[in-house]
Design an enzyme around this catalytic site. Structure first.
Site: not given
Lengths: 295, 344
Positions: B16-17, B20, B170, B199, B201, B290
């Protein structure tokens, strides 16, 4: 000159902003405002302006429609109660301009299809704020050449989105994408809404992407977009092309900013201003027809 | 830090991520290969959709190689133990998409909003709950507000029926102390039965430390991505995180060698670009932007001649939020005009 008398149902931000706009109209005259809370600010303000008010909802208005010669009603309440409001005023021969996403009547985006609506329809729907801001651009492309797919992204400030929209954000998505197809002329439509909480609040931003069926005629589309911008500016002066149209293969992208007039709502709420301005403009056209029919 | 014998649910984001990072072009075969590899490695939950969630297919975010329906139908029947989740961002996806995901066998729905806008998730969370799904409220860009403000929004989602609330970094902006503060307050203010998730990054290289800080403060679900495949500099690399958890005697339930092999043999070879902290991804983390804006800004640099780093900084200054990908080209064009005017 004689004016067409109007009633506003809903005494919130939208109803109040619309009241200011109608007070400037040379064709329409607001005479009633309907609310449900006797202490509401909107009703108090309307009373100060010499407008009759009721806090008994639609049923407080109905007995006065004939005596006060109300011909047009605006509904700025919610999609849930709109059908009832509309049926009640229609039974008295009053035209309903619907600012909720209920969409019982045909959609109206003034510069695109106002002149195509039948003069005897009982209910007209103003789509959504995002629809009013973007569908003129989809139509500006689709009147040049067929649009296979139209997509709009509306970004609005958090402060300009009320609880009704928040609780039923899917309704925005569905109604807007339906109107991108039906009024914008795209064969398939999609709508996206983004809410941004930045302070100071951002002006409404809209991006319109169209996929044309064949190679886009860049000169004709650019001219059509500029013409359409001028049409919208007649009733929303803060409607501005920021960038584009940009062409990338069959993709045409248009970037807009919508600043409100700041009548009652703050200027950043261009999304709400374009709704009330479109509703007023739609009602003025019907009002003019009514006046012409009387003379 | 003592996390010995703590239980944690690891949730994989690569499908899913990671979409991108692959411009939403992962093939069905690749999806199935990664998902079955993760299934065998013992990953209990795998997210599968367009990068922007159900209904994300668009010109604005990119048309995917396959529809959400196709991905879900290809992956779900192949899994032995792992369950599949789907992301839904109100304003992009609708309850109709949610129903479709449910019909295809998705068991977890994650309803995502910007961290201040939880009240747009009511209809979707209620619908997911009514279907009996594991329902997660996913508060994005959580670095932009205080822990106290985050709790207010989390409680809204909890009141609609979410049984798990995520603090979502995010932008990969948070430092461990930011994570600790937010997760600890969520843990103390939400119902004891509500799970807390994190979550991360990797834009500042902090994803592993942040995930550990989250666990220490009470998070029991941690997102990561095998080989880090995700937006920006990627998500918390799951094989690395698993090794760290192993060293700390955490009860993670993952076969370390198997997940290392999925990362090395399947995911890394299919990357379009190395998932690393290049200067643009670093800018995301540094400026709080983002993560999925990365590739859009790099393309805008090529198209309009404005450095991606400058575009991203400007988007940070404008306080853009997730989903505003349209502002990248728009801002780049406006900056290009200003550069031209300055030169003239």
């Amino acid at each position: 000159m004689k004016k067409i008398k109007c009633a506003l149902i809903g005494s919130g931000n939208i109803g109040t902003d619309l009241l200011y706009k109608l007070q400037r109209s040379e064709i329409l005259e607001p005479v009633w405002m309907v609310g449900i809370d006797p202490d509401s600010e909107g009703l108090a303000r309307a009373r100060e302006m010499g407008i009759k008010t009721t806090a008994d909802g639609i049923d407080g208005l109905i007995p006065h429609i004939e005596a006060d010669e109300v011909k047009i009603a605006f509904d700025a309440t919610s999609a849930y109660v709109h059908a009832d409001n509309s049926a009640k005023v229609n039974a008295k021969g009053v035209l309903m301009i619907d600012l909720t996403p209920a969409a019982i009547g045909p959609y109206c985006v003034p510069p695109v299809n106002l002149d195509q609506l039948d003069s005897d329809i009982p209910n007209v729907n103003m789509v959504t704020c995002g629809g009013q801001a973007t569908i003129p651009m989809v139509a500006a492309v689709s009147r040049v050449q067929p649009v296979e797919y139209g997509e709009i992204v509306a970004t609005v400030s958090s402060k300009s989105v009320g609880p009704g929209t928040r609780q039923n954000i899917d309704e925005f998505t569905r109604t807007t994408s339906g109107a991108v197809e039906q009024i914008g002329g795209a064969k398939r439509g999609k709508a996206i809404i983004i809410i941004n909480p930045a302070e100071p609040p951002l002006l409404m931003r809209d991006t319109i992407h169209c996929l044309t069926e064949s190679e886009p005629d860049q000169a004709a589309i650019t001219e059509s977009v500029h013409q359409m911008i001028s049409e919208v500016q007649k009733y929303v002066p803060g409607y501005k092309l920021k960038n584009g149209p940009v062409f990338d293969g069959r993709k045409v992208s248009i970037f807009l900013e919508v600043e409100g007039l700041g009548d009652y709502l703050p200027k950043y709420a261009g999304n709400l201003d374009i709704m009330t301005a479109s509703a007023a403009r739609t009602a003025e056209m019907f009002g003019q027809q009514m006046l012409d029919g009387q003379s | 830090m003592n996390l010995k014998d703590k239980k944690v649910t690891l949730h994989d984001m690569s499908l899913r991520d990671g979409m991108h990072a692959k411009q939403h072009q992962i093939s069905l075969d690749e999806m199935v290969a990664i998902a079955t590899g993760l299934d065998e490695a013992g990953i209990p939950l795998i997210e599968v959709t367009h990068g922007d969630g159900l209904g994300g297919t668009s010109l604005n975010y990119g048309f995917p190689a396959h529809s959400d329906e196709e991905y879900l139908s290809a992956v779900i029947p192949k899994l032995k133990q792992a369950k599949v989740s789907a992301l839904l961002i109100p304003g992009i996806g609708t309850v109709d998409h949610l129903k479709m995901a449910y019909d295809h066998g998705v068991t977890t729905i994650r309803v995502a909003t910007h961290c201040t806008e939880a009240d747009v998730s009511e209809q979707h969370i209620k619908a997911a709950k009514a279907m009996g799904l594991d329902t997660v409220g996913f508060l994005m860009m959580a670095h932009m507000i205080s822990a106290e403000e985050l709790v207010v929004q989390a409680k809204l989602m909890e009141s609609y029926g979410a049984n798990c609330i995520y603090c979502t970094d995010s932008a990969g902006y948070m430092l461990p102390e930011h994570v600790t503060e937010r997760i600890a307050l969520l843990r103390s203010e939400l119902k004891p039965e509500t799970e807390i998730g994190f979550h991360g990054h990797h834009n500042l290289g902090m994803s592993i430390s942040n995930s550990l800080a989250a666990m220490e403060a009470g998070a029991t679900r941690i997102d990561g991505s095998v080989a880090g495949l995700g937006a920006g500099a990627g998500n918390t690399p799951l094989e690395v995180f698993t090794a760290v958890l192993d060293r700390m005697d955490v009860d993670h339930g993952i076969d370390l060698y198997k997940i290392m092999d999925v990362a090395e043999d399947i995911v890394t070879p299919m990357m379009d670009q190395p998932i690393r902290i290049d200067r643009d991804a670093l800018t995301l983390g540094y400026a709080g932007v983002y993560s999925s804006f990365l590739l859009f800004a790099q393309r805008a640099e090529k198209k309009y001649g404005v450095p991606a780093r400058d575009i991203l900084l400007e988007l940070g200054r404008q306080k853009t939020v997730g989903g505003q990908e349209d502002m990248i080209d728009d801002t780049a064009m406006t900056m290009a005009k200003a550069l031209k005017a300055n030169k003239a």
